[in-house]
Design a protein around this motif. Structure first.
Motif, PDB file in Angstrom:
ATOM      1  N   UNK A 135      14.469  34.528  38.720  1.00  0.00           N
ATOM      2  CA  UNK A 135      15.386  35.480  39.336  1.00  0.00           C
ATOM      3  C   UNK A 135      16.725  35.544  38.619  1.00  0.00           C
ATOM      4  N   UNK A 136      16.860  34.800  37.526  1.00  0.00           N
ATOM      5  CA  UNK A 136      18.091  34.885  36.753  1.00  0.00           C
ATOM      6  C   UNK A 136      17.769  34.607  35.291  1.00  0.00           C
ATOM      7  N   UNK A 137      18.761  34.835  34.437  1.00  0.00           N
ATOM      8  CA  UNK A 137      18.558  34.732  32.991  1.00  0.00           C
ATOM      9  C   UNK A 137      18.138  33.322  32.567  1.00  0.00           C
ATOM     10  N   UNK A 138      18.775  32.311  33.168  1.00  0.00           N
ATOM     11  CA  UNK A 138      18.494  30.934  32.766  1.00  0.00           C
ATOM     12  C   UNK A 138      17.054  30.547  33.108  1.00  0.00           C
ATOM     13  N   UNK A 139      16.605  30.885  34.332  1.00  0.00           N
ATOM     14  CA  UNK A 139      15.238  30.569  34.740  1.00  0.00           C
ATOM     15  C   UNK A 139      14.237  31.299  33.862  1.00  0.00           C
ATOM     16  N   UNK A 140      14.542  32.541  33.513  1.00  0.00           N
ATOM     17  CA  UNK A 140      13.674  33.323  32.623  1.00  0.00           C
ATOM     18  C   UNK A 140      13.600  32.685  31.245  1.00  0.00           C
ATOM     19  N   UNK A 141      14.757  32.256  30.725  1.00  0.00           N
ATOM     20  CA  UNK A 141      14.824  31.665  29.388  1.00  0.00           C
ATOM     21  C   UNK A 141      14.000  30.377  29.300  1.00  0.00           C
ATOM     22  N   UNK A 162      27.478  22.655  35.753  1.00  0.00           N
ATOM     23  CA  UNK A 162      26.070  22.749  35.356  1.00  0.00           C
ATOM     24  C   UNK A 162      26.007  22.571  33.851  1.00  0.00           C
ATOM     25  N   UNK A 163      25.036  21.790  33.408  1.00  0.00           N
ATOM     26  CA  UNK A 163      24.915  21.531  31.968  1.00  0.00           C
ATOM     27  C   UNK A 163      24.272  22.725  31.280  1.00  0.00           C
ATOM     28  N   UNK A 164      25.072  23.792  31.100  1.00  0.00           N
ATOM     29  CA  UNK A 164      24.526  25.001  30.477  1.00  0.00           C
ATOM     30  C   UNK A 164      24.383  24.858  28.962  1.00  0.00           C
ATOM     31  N   UNK A 165      24.935  23.793  28.389  1.00  0.00           N
ATOM     32  CA  UNK A 165      24.842  23.604  26.945  1.00  0.00           C
ATOM     33  C   UNK A 165      23.411  23.499  26.458  1.00  0.00           C
ATOM     34  N   UNK A 166      22.539  22.904  27.283  1.00  0.00           N
ATOM     35  CA  UNK A 166      21.152  22.751  26.851  1.00  0.00           C
ATOM     36  C   UNK A 166      20.456  24.097  26.737  1.00  0.00           C
ATOM     37  N   UNK A 167      20.957  25.119  27.419  1.00  0.00           N
ATOM     38  CA  UNK A 167      20.347  26.437  27.325  1.00  0.00           C
ATOM     39  C   UNK A 167      20.602  27.057  25.960  1.00  0.00           C
ATOM     40  N   UNK A 200      18.285  25.076  37.595  1.00  0.00           N
ATOM     41  CA  UNK A 200      18.076  26.405  37.015  1.00  0.00           C
ATOM     42  C   UNK A 200      16.947  27.134  37.735  1.00  0.00           C
ATOM     43  N   UNK A 201      15.895  26.402  38.029  1.00  0.00           N
ATOM     44  CA  UNK A 201      14.713  27.009  38.649  1.00  0.00           C
ATOM     45  C   UNK A 201      14.969  27.376  40.109  1.00  0.00           C
ATOM     46  N   UNK A 202      15.611  26.499  40.856  1.00  0.00           N
ATOM     47  CA  UNK A 202      15.770  26.704  42.300  1.00  0.00           C
ATOM     48  C   UNK A 202      17.119  27.301  42.678  1.00  0.00           C
ATOM     49  N   UNK A 260      23.382  30.696  41.928  1.00  0.00           N
ATOM     50  CA  UNK A 260      24.071  29.899  42.948  1.00  0.00           C
ATOM     51  C   UNK A 260      23.731  30.476  44.320  1.00  0.00           C
ATOM     52  N   UNK A 261      23.481  29.613  45.282  1.00  0.00           N
ATOM     53  CA  UNK A 261      23.205  30.049  46.650  1.00  0.00           C
ATOM     54  C   UNK A 261      24.359  29.577  47.533  1.00  0.00           C
ATOM     55  N   UNK A 262      25.226  30.511  47.906  1.00  0.00           N
ATOM     56  CA  UNK A 262      26.416  30.171  48.683  1.00  0.00           C
ATOM     57  C   UNK A 262      26.108  30.211  50.175  1.00  0.00           C
ATOM     58  N   UNK A 263      26.644  29.224  50.897  1.00  0.00           N
ATOM     59  CA  UNK A 263      26.398  29.088  52.336  1.00  0.00           C
ATOM     60  C   UNK A 263      27.745  29.041  53.047  1.00  0.00           C
ATOM     61  N   UNK A 264      28.060  30.119  53.783  1.00  0.00           N
ATOM     62  CA  UNK A 264      29.283  30.166  54.589  1.00  0.00           C
ATOM     63  C   UNK A 264      28.986  29.480  55.915  1.00  0.00           C
ATOM     64  N   UNK A 265      29.768  28.454  56.242  1.00  0.00           N
ATOM     65  CA  UNK A 265      29.476  27.640  57.431  1.00  0.00           C
ATOM     66  C   UNK A 265      30.556  27.816  58.501  1.00  0.00           C
ATOM     67  N   UNK A 266      30.241  27.352  59.684  1.00  0.00           N
ATOM     68  CA  UNK A 266      31.209  27.378  60.788  1.00  0.00           C
ATOM     69  C   UNK A 266      32.362  26.425  60.494  1.00  0.00           C
ATOM     70  N   UNK A 267      33.559  26.813  60.930  1.00  0.00           N
ATOM     71  CA  UNK A 267      34.741  25.990  60.699  1.00  0.00           C
ATOM     72  C   UNK A 267      34.661  24.650  61.420  1.00  0.00           C
ATOM     73  N   UNK A 268      35.149  23.601  60.752  1.00  0.00           N
ATOM     74  CA  UNK A 268      35.102  22.246  61.315  1.00  0.00           C
ATOM     75  C   UNK A 268      36.364  22.000  62.148  1.00  0.00           C
ATOM     76  N   UNK A 269      36.166  21.740  63.434  1.00  0.00           N
ATOM     77  CA  UNK A 269      37.287  21.377  64.315  1.00  0.00           C
ATOM     78  C   UNK A 269      36.710  20.795  65.610  1.00  0.00           C
TER      79      UNK A 269
END
Length: 462
Positions: free
Chosen positions: A141-147, A383-388, A218-220, A271-280
């Protein structure tokens, strides 16, 4: 799976579309297809050369089902290594099913999941790691996983393993030969050269094993939890990162009561971003459930963005460092990035004070999109993108990772045996086991259960 059957499946996604491709493979593929195909130039499909395409109609007796293009691939020069026919028809679901049902009546059977690629493996068109890369390529689903999937499908990983296996096999043969002359006390395998080879193999295996951490990411994709107190701007940050109004934004504290997730690709990395409930502390039952889920999402995430309101930090974050340390102590394996939000409300003096007090914090204004690109660059740096870009082999498959670890353990046993001057017959046992684990990766050693588990995860038609 019966290799002598002729199989059929839809090779394109199900549902209506402009074009659909129906794939037929097996010993009678061309014969069966010729029985339902009428060329506009009266060509006999059985007499056509491989890799040729023919225009005509699919006929059910005298009834025309569709005008199609039929591609002919003769063994062994096909994807599966068998006679293969691909029928490109119009993408009506009705037409697709009519053609498939007709082929089934004429002697085909429905292909199982991954059966075309399984036949390619069994017929020597690709090894097992390359076959698994086909599934990864489809799922990318992204360039790195495809590569990474393309590199593996082209045999980069297989070639590296095959080279190690061949070198080890050569020494294993010499040690096995020594066993035939045990009474004469001769050595055909140079122990010093063998030790050098084992060190080389150990280094390569460790490098491949270490690459799995990057490969798995990269895969997940990298799960990133956005945490912090209510009204710190977590939902606004999510919207800024995604460049869309994905989460509800309100001045009312505690608006987000459940986790909201979305994905973003940054320079080829998912990246999979997760917006969470505020901590209080709260007595609201629903909000309390949301806060509990926040801690669950932080547990699942690889990275935590801890957001705080830079304009109100004196009032609400007197114990900010305590809160961040508490998260780091609770999740010691997590990387926690401190994000100071709403910096657009600060004057220059207060910004300098903030930078002095929290030098590691990334300063942003999620509302104005200030500092978002800097935050993205920081995420990429983790992320160790250098190996790509270096072209190094990256391991993404858990099965390969497991076999590599087992092979490394056996190599270490052989090294220990050499140091202890063990006899050749004892060394040979561990060498054979290392060779076995190498063979597991490429499919030189396998069984029906392993193949079943691998290809069950493929889609029908591939």
């Amino acid at each position: 799976m019966q290799n002598q059957d002729t199989i059929v499946a839809l090779a394109t996604p199900s549902g209506a579309g402009a074009i659909a491709v129906i794939r037929v493979s097996g010993p009678e593929a061309i014969l069966i297809a010729s029985g339902i195909f009428k060329s506009i130039h009266n060509k006999d499909l059985k007499k056509q050369r491989t890799h040729s395409i023919h225009l005509g109609h699919i006929m059910d007796d005298n009834r025309v089902i569709d005008e199609v293009l039929v591609s002919v691939f003769k063994n062994p020069n096909s994807y599966t290594g068998e006679d293969t026919v691909e029928i490109s028809c119009h993408g009506s679901s009705y037409i697709q099913q009519e053609i498939i049902q007709l082929l089934l009546r004429k002697g085909c059977r429905s292909a199982q999941a991954g059966e075309f690629t399984l036949r390619a493996f069994l017929n020597g068109k690709m090894d097992l790691s390359q076959a698994e890369a086909v599934a990864d390529l489809i799922a990318s689903e992204n360039e790195a996983a495809h590569q990474v999937a393309m590199q593996q499908m082209r045999g980069g990983f297989s070639n590296e393993i095959a080279k190690l296996r061949e070198e080890l096999l050569n020494f294993a043969s010499l040690i096995e030969l020594e066993l035939d002359f045990a009474e004469e006390d001769v050595e055909f395998a140079d122990r010093i050269q063998f030790q050098d080879l084992l060190i080389k193999i150990e280094n390569v295996l460790k490098k491949l094993i270490d690459s799995f951490a990057t490969g798995n990411v990269i895969k997940a994709g990298i799960p990133v939890a956005i945490a912090g107190a209510p009204n710190a701007g977590k939902s606004t940050l999510l919207n800024a990162l995604l460049n869309e109004e994905r989460a509800i934004v309100s001045d009312i504290a505690g608006t987000t009561r459940d986790a909201i997730e979305d994905e973003l690709t940054i320079k080829g990395i998912g990246f999979r971003f997760i917006d969470t409930a505020g901590i209080r502390d709260t007595i609201d039952t629903i909000e309390s459930i949301g806060i509990s889920k926040t801690y669950e999402k932080m547990q699942q995430a690889r990275l935590v963005l801890f957001l705080f309101d830079a304009n109100d930090y004196k009032e609400h974050y007197k114990n900010l460092e305590v809160e961040v340390n508490r998260i780091q102590n609770k999740y010691p394996q997590k990387q926690v990035l401190l994000i100071a939000n709403k910096t657009d409300l600060l004057n220059e003096h207060r910004i300098q004070t903030l930078q002095t007090k929290f030098p590691e914090a990334i300063l942003i204004s999620a509302l104005n999109r200030d500092g978002i690109e800097q935050l993205k660059e920081k995420l990429l740096s983790l992320v160790n993108t250098g190996v790509l870009t270096s072209g190094d082999t990256i391991v993404t498959n858990t099965r390969h990772y497991d076999s590599l670890n087992k092979a490394l353990a056996e190599i270490k046993k052989v090294q220990q045996g050499l140091e202890e001057n063990l006899s050749g017959d004892l060394l040979a046992i561990d060498i054979r086991q290392a060779l076995y684990y190498f063979g597991e990766i490429t499919g030189q050693v396998t069984n029906d259960e392993v193949l079943g588990n691998i290809f069950a995860n493929f889609c029908i038609g591939k």
